[in-house]
Design an enzyme around this catalytic site. Structure first.
Site, PDB file in Angstrom:
ATOM      1  N   CYS A   1       0.661  -1.150  -0.027  1.00  0.00           N
ATOM      2  CA  CYS A   1      -0.054   0.037  -0.025  1.00  0.00           C
ATOM      3  C   CYS A   1       0.720   1.251   0.096  1.00  0.00           C
ATOM      4  O   CYS A   1       0.576   2.248  -0.799  1.00  0.00           O
ATOM      5  CB  CYS A   1      -0.772  -0.008   1.077  1.00  0.00           C
ATOM      6  SG  CYS A   1      -2.011   1.378   1.261  1.00  0.00           S
TER       7      CYS A   1
ATOM      8  N   CYS B   1      -5.414  -2.573   8.233  1.00  0.00           N
ATOM      9  CA  CYS B   1      -6.668  -1.657   8.156  1.00  0.00           C
ATOM     10  C   CYS B   1      -7.909  -2.117   7.808  1.00  0.00           C
ATOM     11  O   CYS B   1      -8.881  -1.835   8.264  1.00  0.00           O
ATOM     12  CB  CYS B   1      -6.517  -0.182   7.702  1.00  0.00           C
ATOM     13  SG  CYS B   1      -6.295  -0.365   5.850  1.00  0.00           S
TER      14      CYS B   1
END
Length: 362
Positions: free
Chosen positions: A91, A188
């Protein structure tokens, strides 16, 4: 759009670390602009309210679709290939920092800042990531794929602080409730077990993969498992098989849907192969006398040597005990606390031949 060397874009999650980042940079005289990337879950109401309280510009970027199509898809695909992914490593360069740079350019900000517990150091014309002072929170392991062009625009205000110091700082600034919040999730977009997440996102996975066999290193069938994507190298808990002694996952074969089990000693390795590297200075890395590699987050750095293979991959020789080499995880190279580069741990299939071909390497 206003431009200033003191105008900085902060990635705001609304949590402890990004809040402290904004406040610290404000104290240093920066003009703060906040952007919250909505990638999963609910509206970022906390970030909006905090930005209003601090009196800063704030924007929300709804990136749920591209995030799912890139980062989440890669996470699932890696497990379907028998690898153990780390989505934060994917990410950061592909999504988070790329988006921050794009928004910074759009909003006239020269700098970007995040609440990572890491530092930056300039040496010999290069920008190096350096481990943060809080060993328990250090996030340098996740940042190795960031390029020099991105790092030259980054500010990491929390690198010299411990988490407790950051909590104390927020309390002193009047953010008592924020200072008491719990830790954010390690991944997350996952609450709980990643296996449940795989089933939720891929309802067809169980039917597609199906049960397979646990096998010994000699190929003897030991019992059935639920499907290779639900296991990782080095795993001991949750195997649901009784062998009369501790058993660990040694290898995963997606083609045969087998999971090899063995004892802890069989997990040890003297070498590994890594690929898709990002090295700051190759000459420095290969010649470094105090080189060490971290092969998973929060693991101790292992002294090592590295060489470039003819096929472009890296061969790593461990100079101390190493165990549970998991393809898909990151191998991050350090000199002391300074990150010299990193790579993805590759499939170790055929490593015996690679070692034989490099037997004269000292």
């Amino acid at each position: 759009m206003k431009e200033s060397k003191k105008r900085v874009l902060v990635g705001m999650s609304g949590g402890i670390d990004s809040t402290a980042t904004c406040l610290m940079l404000q104290e240093q005289g920066y003009e703060i602009v906040g952007v919250t990337m909505r990638v999963w879950g609910d509206e970022p109401q906390d970030a909006r309210e905090l930005a209003a309280r601090m009196g800063i510009e704030h924007y929300v970027a709804d990136e749920r679709v591209p995030f799912k199509d890139t980062i989440v898809k890669n996470f699932i695909d890696e497990y379907r290939q028998g690898r153990t992914p780390n989505p934060c490593v994917m990410c950061n360069p592909l999504f988070k920092f790329r988006m921050l740079i794009e928004w910074a350019d759009k909003l006239g900000c020269d700098w970007i800042a995040t609440g990572h517990y890491s530092r930056l150091e300039e040496r010999n014309g290069h920008i190096y990531i350096v481990a943060g002072d809080d060993d328990k929170k250090d996030q340098s392991y996740f940042l190795w794929r960031l390029g020099q062009d991105v790092l030259r625009r980054c500010i990491f205000p929390l690198g010299n602080y411990t988490k407790q110091t950051v909590r104390d700082y927020l309390r002193e600034k009047g953010y008592e409730a924020k200072s008491k919040e719990g830790e954010s999730m390690e991944v997350c977009f996952i609450k709980g077990d990643y296996r449940d997440f795989l089933r939720e996102q891929c309802p067809e996975l169980d039917a597609e993969v199906g049960p397979g066999w646990f096998v010994s290193s000699e190929g003897v069938k030991l019992g059935q498992h639920k499907g290779f994507p639900y296991y990782t190298i080095g795993q001991r808990k949750g195997l649901e098989i009784a062998l009369g002694k501790p058993a660990y996952v040694l290898k995963i074969n997606p083609q045969k849907n087998t999971v090899m089990l063995g004892d802890a000693g069989q997990l040890r390795a003297e070498y590994m192969v890594a690929e898709q590297d990002n090295i700051v200075d190759e000459d420095e890395l290969f010649a470094c006398p105090d080189l060490a590699v971290r092969i998973r987050y929060r693991s101790r750095p292992i002294p090592c040597r590295v060489k470039r293979l003819e096929d472009g991959r890296l061969l790593v020789r461990f100079l101390a005990e190493a165990s549970a080499i998991a393809p898909g995880q990151s191998a991050v190279f350090y000199e002391g606390r300074r990150v010299l580069g990193g790579a993805f741990i590759a499939s170790q299939r055929g490593i015996g031949l690679v070692i034989e071909q490099n037997k004269d390497w000292k």
